[in-house]
Design a protein around this motif. Structure first.
Motif, PDB file in Angstrom:
ATOM      1  N   SER A 102      10.510  -2.111 -10.603  1.00  0.00           N
ATOM      2  CA  SER A 102      10.290  -0.690 -10.812  1.00  0.00           C
ATOM      3  C   SER A 102       8.981  -0.460 -11.568  1.00  0.00           C
ATOM      4  N   GLU A 103       8.331  -1.537 -11.991  1.00  0.00           N
ATOM      5  CA  GLU A 103       7.050  -1.437 -12.689  1.00  0.00           C
ATOM      6  C   GLU A 103       6.043  -2.370 -12.024  1.00  0.00           C
ATOM      7  N   LYS A 104       4.814  -1.882 -11.889  1.00  0.00           N
ATOM      8  CA  LYS A 104       3.798  -2.670 -11.194  1.00  0.00           C
ATOM      9  C   LYS A 104       2.408  -2.291 -11.697  1.00  0.00           C
ATOM     10  N   PHE A 105       1.583  -3.295 -11.904  1.00  0.00           N
ATOM     11  CA  PHE A 105       0.177  -3.087 -12.237  1.00  0.00           C
ATOM     12  C   PHE A 105      -0.651  -3.523 -11.043  1.00  0.00           C
ATOM     13  N   GLU A 106      -1.686  -2.748 -10.728  1.00  0.00           N
ATOM     14  CA  GLU A 106      -2.637  -3.102  -9.676  1.00  0.00           C
ATOM     15  C   GLU A 106      -4.042  -2.973 -10.252  1.00  0.00           C
ATOM     16  N   ALA A 107      -4.749  -4.098 -10.290  1.00  0.00           N
ATOM     17  CA  ALA A 107      -6.117  -4.114 -10.801  1.00  0.00           C
ATOM     18  C   ALA A 107      -7.076  -4.164  -9.614  1.00  0.00           C
ATOM     19  N   TYR A 108      -8.021  -3.230  -9.585  1.00  0.00           N
ATOM     20  CA  TYR A 108      -8.975  -3.108  -8.472  1.00  0.00           C
ATOM     21  C   TYR A 108     -10.348  -3.610  -8.912  1.00  0.00           C
ATOM     22  N   PHE A 109     -11.027  -4.306  -7.997  1.00  0.00           N
ATOM     23  CA  PHE A 109     -12.332  -4.876  -8.301  1.00  0.00           C
ATOM     24  C   PHE A 109     -13.474  -4.142  -7.603  1.00  0.00           C
ATOM     25  N   LYS A 110     -13.157  -3.211  -6.722  1.00  0.00           N
ATOM     26  CA  LYS A 110     -14.168  -2.395  -6.048  1.00  0.00           C
ATOM     27  C   LYS A 110     -13.981  -0.949  -6.473  1.00  0.00           C
ATOM     28  N   GLN A 111     -15.049  -0.348  -6.981  1.00  0.00           N
ATOM     29  CA  GLN A 111     -14.977   1.017  -7.504  1.00  0.00           C
ATOM     30  C   GLN A 111     -14.527   2.015  -6.439  1.00  0.00           C
ATOM     31  N   GLU A 112     -15.045   1.879  -5.204  1.00  0.00           N
ATOM     32  CA  GLU A 112     -14.686   2.828  -4.150  1.00  0.00           C
ATOM     33  C   GLU A 112     -13.184   2.792  -3.865  1.00  0.00           C
ATOM     34  N   GLU A 113     -12.638   1.592  -3.822  1.00  0.00           N
ATOM     35  CA  GLU A 113     -11.211   1.426  -3.536  1.00  0.00           C
ATOM     36  C   GLU A 113     -10.356   2.033  -4.656  1.00  0.00           C
ATOM     37  N   PHE A 114     -10.762   1.769  -5.907  1.00  0.00           N
ATOM     38  CA  PHE A 114     -10.047   2.324  -7.055  1.00  0.00           C
ATOM     39  C   PHE A 114     -10.103   3.851  -7.040  1.00  0.00           C
ATOM     40  N   ASP A 115     -11.279   4.408  -6.734  1.00  0.00           N
ATOM     41  CA  ASP A 115     -11.433   5.866  -6.701  1.00  0.00           C
ATOM     42  C   ASP A 115     -10.533   6.501  -5.648  1.00  0.00           C
ATOM     43  N   VAL A 116     -10.486   5.910  -4.456  1.00  0.00           N
ATOM     44  CA  VAL A 116      -9.654   6.458  -3.381  1.00  0.00           C
ATOM     45  C   VAL A 116      -8.181   6.447  -3.785  1.00  0.00           C
ATOM     46  N   ILE A 117      -7.698   5.309  -4.276  1.00  0.00           N
ATOM     47  CA  ILE A 117      -6.285   5.183  -4.651  1.00  0.00           C
ATOM     48  C   ILE A 117      -5.950   6.095  -5.821  1.00  0.00           C
ATOM     49  N   SER A 118      -6.764   6.085  -6.858  1.00  0.00           N
ATOM     50  CA  SER A 118      -6.454   6.912  -8.036  1.00  0.00           C
ATOM     51  C   SER A 118      -6.517   8.403  -7.706  1.00  0.00           C
ATOM     52  N   ASN A 119      -7.460   8.813  -6.856  1.00  0.00           N
ATOM     53  CA  ASN A 119      -7.511  10.225  -6.461  1.00  0.00           C
ATOM     54  C   ASN A 119      -6.251  10.630  -5.705  1.00  0.00           C
ATOM     55  N   LYS A 120      -5.792   9.766  -4.804  1.00  0.00           N
ATOM     56  CA  LYS A 120      -4.565  10.070  -4.063  1.00  0.00           C
ATOM     57  C   LYS A 120      -3.379  10.170  -5.007  1.00  0.00           C
ATOM     58  N   LEU A 121      -3.236   9.196  -5.893  1.00  0.00           N
ATOM     59  CA  LEU A 121      -2.088   9.167  -6.802  1.00  0.00           C
ATOM     60  C   LEU A 121      -2.093  10.340  -7.772  1.00  0.00           C
ATOM     61  N   PHE A 122      -3.241  10.565  -8.417  1.00  0.00           N
ATOM     62  CA  PHE A 122      -3.268  11.574  -9.463  1.00  0.00           C
ATOM     63  C   PHE A 122      -3.348  12.993  -8.911  1.00  0.00           C
ATOM     64  N   ASN A 123      -3.977  13.200  -7.758  1.00  0.00           N
ATOM     65  CA  ASN A 123      -3.956  14.526  -7.143  1.00  0.00           C
ATOM     66  C   ASN A 123      -2.557  14.864  -6.663  1.00  0.00           C
ATOM     67  N   LYS A 124      -1.850  13.878  -6.127  1.00  0.00           N
ATOM     68  CA  LYS A 124      -0.473  14.082  -5.672  1.00  0.00           C
ATOM     69  C   LYS A 124       0.422  14.427  -6.864  1.00  0.00           C
ATOM     70  N   ALA A 125       0.210  13.722  -7.990  1.00  0.00           N
ATOM     71  CA  ALA A 125       1.017  13.985  -9.183  1.00  0.00           C
ATOM     72  C   ALA A 125       0.766  15.395  -9.698  1.00  0.00           C
ATOM     73  N   HIS A 126      -0.499  15.829  -9.715  1.00  0.00           N
ATOM     74  CA  HIS A 126      -0.806  17.171 -10.208  1.00  0.00           C
ATOM     75  C   HIS A 126      -0.259  18.245  -9.275  1.00  0.00           C
ATOM     76  N   GLU A 127      -0.300  17.994  -7.966  1.00  0.00           N
ATOM     77  CA  GLU A 127       0.208  18.972  -7.011  1.00  0.00           C
ATOM     78  C   GLU A 127       1.709  19.162  -7.151  1.00  0.00           C
ATOM     79  N   SER A 128       2.432  18.107  -7.511  1.00  0.00           N
ATOM     80  CA  SER A 128       3.884  18.212  -7.586  1.00  0.00           C
ATOM     81  C   SER A 128       4.362  18.794  -8.909  1.00  0.00           C
ATOM     82  N   GLU A 129       3.478  18.968  -9.873  1.00  0.00           N
ATOM     83  CA  GLU A 129       3.906  19.485 -11.171  1.00  0.00           C
ATOM     84  C   GLU A 129       4.366  20.938 -11.077  1.00  0.00           C
ATOM     85  N   ALA A 130       3.648  21.758 -10.391  1.00  0.00           N
ATOM     86  CA  ALA A 130       4.037  23.160 -10.262  1.00  0.00           C
ATOM     87  C   ALA A 130       3.620  23.659  -8.882  1.00  0.00           C
ATOM     88  N   VAL A 131       4.574  24.050  -8.115  1.00  0.00           N
ATOM     89  CA  VAL A 131       4.301  24.531  -6.764  1.00  0.00           C
ATOM     90  C   VAL A 131       4.738  25.986  -6.676  1.00  0.00           C
TER      91      VAL A 131
END
Length: 127
Positions: free
Chosen positions: A85-114
């Protein structure tokens, strides 16, 4: 990644120097967790982590004995054997990290209040 083939390399959990070195080379680390709720649903969460957070997590006796550490291409994963239920993912390419983090954190912000669209004279409802 070697010759455009993704390498799946298991890393020994007692290879602390190698793990620390890889974590310090990462451009970003994401910690994700999920928890089962009473109604059977899951609550998911994620946050940006630090190398120290990963090493502290590994220092816990239960986590250390059941740790599964792998290098999948350009991503280092640290979690428990047989799924977790817990997982760490370390990224070594900035572009890859940006894409994943934008998807995760934008999705989290969108679900906070609809805002639901009001019908007639009703007021909008926030979930």
């Amino acid at each position: 990644m070697i010759n455009n083939k993704i390498v799946n390399q298991k890393i020994r959990k007692n290879a602390t120097v190698k793990i620390t070195s890889l974590l310090n080379k990462a451009v970003g680390i994401i910690f994700s967790s999920k928890a089962a709720q009473v109604d059977g649903s899951y609550e998911n969460g994620c946050e940006v982590a630090t190398p120290e957070m990963v090493l502290d997590w590994l220092a816990d006796g239960y986590n250390y004995s059941n740790a599964d550490i792998r290098l999948y291409g350009d991503v280092l994963t640290v979690d428990l054997k047989y799924g977790s239920s817990e997982k760490f993912e370390a990224y070594f390419k900035q572009e890859e990290f940006d894409v994943i983090s934008n998807k995760l954190f934008n999705k989290a912000h969108e679900s906070e209040a609809v805002a639901l669209i009001p019908v007639g004279n009703a007021r909008p409802i926030l979930n």
